[in-house]
Motif scaffolding. Structure first.
Motif, PDB file in Angstrom:
ATOM      1  N   MET A 244      26.627 -13.132   2.973  1.00  0.00           N
ATOM      2  CA  MET A 244      25.363 -13.814   3.232  1.00  0.00           C
ATOM      3  C   MET A 244      24.556 -12.971   4.219  1.00  0.00           C
ATOM      4  O   MET A 244      24.941 -12.805   5.375  1.00  0.00           O
ATOM      5  CB  MET A 244      25.598 -15.210   3.813  1.00  0.00           C
ATOM      6  N   GLU A 245      23.465 -12.412   3.733  1.00  0.00           N
ATOM      7  CA  GLU A 245      22.624 -11.579   4.586  1.00  0.00           C
ATOM      8  C   GLU A 245      21.230 -12.173   4.649  1.00  0.00           C
ATOM      9  O   GLU A 245      20.708 -12.672   3.651  1.00  0.00           O
ATOM     10  CB  GLU A 245      22.560 -10.152   4.040  1.00  0.00           C
ATOM     11  N   TRP A 246      20.632 -12.112   5.813  1.00  0.00           N
ATOM     12  CA  TRP A 246      19.290 -12.663   5.973  1.00  0.00           C
ATOM     13  C   TRP A 246      18.524 -11.885   7.031  1.00  0.00           C
ATOM     14  O   TRP A 246      19.101 -11.124   7.813  1.00  0.00           O
ATOM     15  CB  TRP A 246      19.358 -14.142   6.336  1.00  0.00           C
ATOM     16  N   GLU A 247      17.238 -12.115   7.020  1.00  0.00           N
ATOM     17  CA  GLU A 247      16.355 -11.593   8.052  1.00  0.00           C
ATOM     18  C   GLU A 247      15.654 -12.772   8.713  1.00  0.00           C
ATOM     19  O   GLU A 247      15.638 -13.879   8.157  1.00  0.00           O
ATOM     20  CB  GLU A 247      15.314 -10.638   7.441  1.00  0.00           C
ATOM     21  N   GLU A 248      15.104 -12.551   9.878  1.00  0.00           N
ATOM     22  CA  GLU A 248      14.420 -13.627  10.586  1.00  0.00           C
ATOM     23  C   GLU A 248      12.930 -13.330  10.709  1.00  0.00           C
ATOM     24  O   GLU A 248      12.533 -12.190  10.971  1.00  0.00           O
ATOM     25  CB  GLU A 248      15.033 -13.830  11.975  1.00  0.00           C
ATOM     26  N   VAL A 249      12.136 -14.374  10.475  1.00  0.00           N
ATOM     27  CA  VAL A 249      10.684 -14.272  10.579  1.00  0.00           C
ATOM     28  C   VAL A 249      10.223 -15.308  11.600  1.00  0.00           C
ATOM     29  O   VAL A 249      10.597 -16.486  11.511  1.00  0.00           O
ATOM     30  CB  VAL A 249      10.007 -14.527   9.212  1.00  0.00           C
TER      31      VAL A 249
ATOM     32  N   THR B 198       7.846 -21.324  18.638  1.00  0.00           N
ATOM     33  CA  THR B 198       8.097 -20.206  17.726  1.00  0.00           C
ATOM     34  C   THR B 198       9.511 -20.347  17.184  1.00  0.00           C
ATOM     35  O   THR B 198      10.487 -20.294  17.941  1.00  0.00           O
ATOM     36  CB  THR B 198       7.930 -18.858  18.439  1.00  0.00           C
ATOM     37  N   TYR B 199       9.613 -20.559  15.898  1.00  0.00           N
ATOM     38  CA  TYR B 199      10.898 -20.794  15.256  1.00  0.00           C
ATOM     39  C   TYR B 199      11.312 -19.554  14.460  1.00  0.00           C
ATOM     40  O   TYR B 199      10.498 -18.973  13.740  1.00  0.00           O
ATOM     41  CB  TYR B 199      10.814 -22.005  14.324  1.00  0.00           C
ATOM     42  N   LYS B 200      12.557 -19.150  14.613  1.00  0.00           N
ATOM     43  CA  LYS B 200      13.070 -17.995  13.879  1.00  0.00           C
ATOM     44  C   LYS B 200      13.604 -18.466  12.526  1.00  0.00           C
ATOM     45  O   LYS B 200      14.722 -18.978  12.432  1.00  0.00           O
ATOM     46  CB  LYS B 200      14.152 -17.284  14.684  1.00  0.00           C
ATOM     47  N   LEU B 201      12.778 -18.296  11.511  1.00  0.00           N
ATOM     48  CA  LEU B 201      13.126 -18.752  10.160  1.00  0.00           C
ATOM     49  C   LEU B 201      13.965 -17.691   9.461  1.00  0.00           C
ATOM     50  O   LEU B 201      13.600 -16.516   9.419  1.00  0.00           O
ATOM     51  CB  LEU B 201      11.853 -19.016   9.361  1.00  0.00           C
ATOM     52  N   LYS B 202      15.107 -18.101   8.908  1.00  0.00           N
ATOM     53  CA  LYS B 202      15.951 -17.179   8.147  1.00  0.00           C
ATOM     54  C   LYS B 202      15.428 -17.083   6.718  1.00  0.00           C
ATOM     55  O   LYS B 202      15.178 -18.111   6.068  1.00  0.00           O
ATOM     56  CB  LYS B 202      17.403 -17.661   8.135  1.00  0.00           C
ATOM     57  N   VAL B 203      15.287 -15.847   6.220  1.00  0.00           N
ATOM     58  CA  VAL B 203      14.886 -15.611   4.827  1.00  0.00           C
ATOM     59  C   VAL B 203      15.876 -14.624   4.228  1.00  0.00           C
ATOM     60  O   VAL B 203      16.518 -13.854   4.960  1.00  0.00           O
ATOM     61  CB  VAL B 203      13.441 -15.069   4.741  1.00  0.00           C
ATOM     62  N   PRO B 204      16.060 -14.642   2.899  1.00  0.00           N
ATOM     63  CA  PRO B 204      16.997 -13.701   2.283  1.00  0.00           C
ATOM     64  C   PRO B 204      16.668 -12.260   2.663  1.00  0.00           C
ATOM     65  O   PRO B 204      15.506 -11.899   2.835  1.00  0.00           O
ATOM     66  CB  PRO B 204      16.808 -13.953   0.780  1.00  0.00           C
ATOM     67  N   PHE B 205      17.704 -11.451   2.775  1.00  0.00           N
ATOM     68  CA  PHE B 205      17.528 -10.054   3.164  1.00  0.00           C
ATOM     69  C   PHE B 205      16.575  -9.359   2.182  1.00  0.00           C
ATOM     70  O   PHE B 205      16.712  -9.488   0.970  1.00  0.00           O
ATOM     71  CB  PHE B 205      18.878  -9.336   3.163  1.00  0.00           C
ATOM     72  N   GLY B 206      15.590  -8.651   2.732  1.00  0.00           N
ATOM     73  CA  GLY B 206      14.611  -7.941   1.917  1.00  0.00           C
ATOM     74  C   GLY B 206      13.338  -8.720   1.646  1.00  0.00           C
ATOM     75  O   GLY B 206      12.414  -8.181   1.018  1.00  0.00           O
ATOM     76  N   TYR B 207      13.266  -9.974   2.136  1.00  0.00           N
ATOM     77  CA  TYR B 207      12.100 -10.812   1.839  1.00  0.00           C
ATOM     78  C   TYR B 207      11.189 -11.016   3.056  1.00  0.00           C
ATOM     79  O   TYR B 207      10.171 -11.710   2.944  1.00  0.00           O
ATOM     80  CB  TYR B 207      12.546 -12.193   1.330  1.00  0.00           C
TER      81      TYR B 207
END
Length: 559
Positions: free
Chosen positions: A363-368, A407-416
């Motif tokens: 499970m990989e994600w990025e934060e926005v 400010t909320y750190k939203l997790k999104v799928p890696f690369g998105y």
């Protein structure tokens, strides 16, 4: 009307005496639930919690909202029992839905004391036992809310655990790991999982394959054995949305107070107990503290289940620290550690026990960073992301939106992250954060205000930080949360009407006259006041007034 369940013929002929006996039975049941351990059998899990509670635990009488909602449960329970005797299955299911809605609202309350949790759990089990035969499959599924740990309490292995001569086979005794042994208790639970819970345990093994790469490194970084992932597996099946009758939530099944002690925030917008990463970090810290306290992993896991005080009392009473010989621990706790060990043994060699372990996922994600309230479904559609994936990554979000005013750190799928950043400014701010201000008028109550604005009393109390109904004063400003922001579950403040089939019932309209009461009208038409309320969308306590038109149904055989 649906076919009624098979009820003996004498039970179908409800008489005044039957109603009286049933009513007295209901009152006895509620007395048993209300007035302490002298009258009721306290659940084993609750015994531990009661004994560990501090004198400051919030009593039932000090929480008016708990009392209000529990009273609703009692009213619908009593009515449902009477309707069951008359084999009116549709009406029973209607009462059941309102009981379930009230219970769901109770589960949303913060800081329930041990007595309240025990009372609620006992009532929930009573409802489940008494109404299950009368429900259709959809409503039976509503009751399927027991966590795996609670199911294990009901399984035969718990009762058949061997306490006599036992052969221990050590499978793994490495430093820094949970000692894996095979004995009679562990064997019986492995057999139970292979036979009676095979499909369910396989589902949880599938989740293990999904989350293991997230959980195990966190446990290792916190200095606790990675095998404690199996404790979370047994607690919840690694379901981030798992919720027990005892108010425990999330993969590590934290109650609100313990979660708060370990840094898990719970607000209108988020419940960090449902976040896999944050709750695992909290669970690791809690288990590390328990290990420091007991210097034994088995005892630490037992304390995670039943509380530190309960384990220390068993040790003092019996004069030793051997978990396997502590006879005075609750039965659930005596089966708890063997169940964790059984899960670890199966997953080490699943094929040997008839299971399949899928390839582990990463499970990989990025934060926005998101600084306003945005609906996840709109964002998912705009960014081309599966809503299920986005909501799973951000399972702590209770309302399906990012929180406002932070400010909320939203997790999104890696690369998105780039795609999300490109579309996020075009997505309108969620209307779920909208609220209104109401000024309290003479004679208004929380219930009346909630009904006026189509919100639940629970949400009204939480939005205004109220602790008792006497806080309301004329002219006071009350925040009305947006109806769309209510947590999942049926609103208690808006009653719906029930319509009965015209093939079986005559529909009449009665105009209320001065001096009328629902009881008098019900007697005139040979029905019940609760039925008239149900047919007309009236809540318990609503007043009727001259000129009001009430719908009345009468069975055609009654004229």
């Amino acid at each position: 009307m649906r076919e009624s369940p098979n009820i003996p013929e004498p039970m179908r002929k409800t008489t005044i005496l039957t109603r009286l006996i049933t009513g007295l039975t209901g009152l006895t049941l509620f007395a048993c639930l209300s007035f302490g351990s002298d009258f009721r059998e306290t659940p084993l899990t609750q015994l531990a919690q009661n004994e560990d509670a501090s004198p400051e635990s919030s009593p039932v009488e000090n929480d008016f909202l708990f009392d209000y909602l529990m009273q609703e449960v009692k009213l619908h329970y009593t009515e449902g029992r009477l309707l069951a005797l008359e084999a009116d299955t549709d009406a029973v299911q209607y009462e059941f839905e309102y009981m379930l809605a009230s219970m769901a609202a109770i589960e949303e309350l913060d800081s329930l004391g041990p007595d309240q949790r025990g009372y609620f759990t006992s009532m929930a089990r009573l409802v489940q036992g008494d109404f299950l035969p009368y429900l259709d499959q959809e409503r039976k599924n509503m009751l399927a809310n027991l966590t795996f740990r609670e199911q294990m309490m009901q399984q035969e292995a718990s009762q058949a655990a061997q306490d006599g001569e036992d052969e221990f086979v050590v499978l793994d005794d490495r430093d820094g790991h949970i000692p894996l042994v095979l004995n009679n208790r562990v064997r019986s639970i492995i057999k139970f999982l292979q036979t009676k819970r095979h499909a369910e345990f396989q589902t949880w093994m599938n989740r293990y394959a999904k989350y293991a790469a997230v959980i195990r490194p966190i446990l290792k970084e916190n200095g606790v054995p990675e095998e404690l992932v199996y404790l979370a597996l047994i607690e919840s099946g690694l379901n981030v949305n798992a919720r027990s009758w005892a108010q425990a939530v999330g993969p590590w099944q934290f109650i609100s107070s313990t979660g708060k002690n370990y840094g898990l925030d719970r607000t209108w917008w988020v419940d960090e107990r449902r976040d896999m990463v944050k709750s695992t970090e909290a669970g690791a810290r809690y288990l590390k503290d328990l290990y420091k306290e007991f210097d034994n992993l088995y005892l630490a896991m037992a304390a995670y289940n039943s509380g530190e005080g309960r384990v220390w009392r068993a040790i003092r009473l019996e004069g030793h620290r051997d978990y396997w010989r502590l006879r005075t621990l609750p039965k659930e706790t005596r089966s708890y550690v063997p169940t964790v060990i059984a899960a670890a043994i199966i997953i080490r060699n699943p094929e040997q026990y008839g299971f399949t372990l899928p390839a582990k996922e990463m499970m990989e994600w990025e934060e926005v960073a998101v600084s306003r309230s945005i609906d996840l479904d709109r964002l998912a559609q705009a960014a081309g992301i599966s809503y299920t994936t986005l909501s799973t990554l951000n399972s702590e979000l209770r309302q399906g939106v990012t929180p406002p005013d932070m400010t909320y750190k939203l997790k999104v799928p890696f690369g998105y992250s780039g795609k999300v950043a490109a579309v996020i400014n075009n997505i309108p701010t969620s209307n779920k954060e909208a609220s209104q201000i109401h000024r309290v008028r003479t004679g208004e109550s929380l219930w009346l205000i909630a009904r006026k604005y189509n919100v639940t009393v629970t949400n009204l109390v939480r939005a205004n930080n109220l602790r008792n109904s006497n806080q309301l004063k004329v002219g006071q400003k009350i925040i009305i949360p947006a109806p769309g922001s209510a947590p999942s579950g049926r609103s208690l403040s808006t009653q719906t009407t029930q319509q009965l089939p015209v093939s079986t019932y005559n529909k009449k309209v009665y105009v209320v006259k001065r001096g009328d009461t629902l009881g008098h009208i019900a007697e005139r038409y040979r029905t019940r006041a609760s039925s008239i309320r149900r047919w007309n969308g009236l809540s318990y306590g609503d007043n009727i007034y001259p000129g009001q038109r009430l719908t009345i149904y009468q069975k055609k055989s009654d004229g």
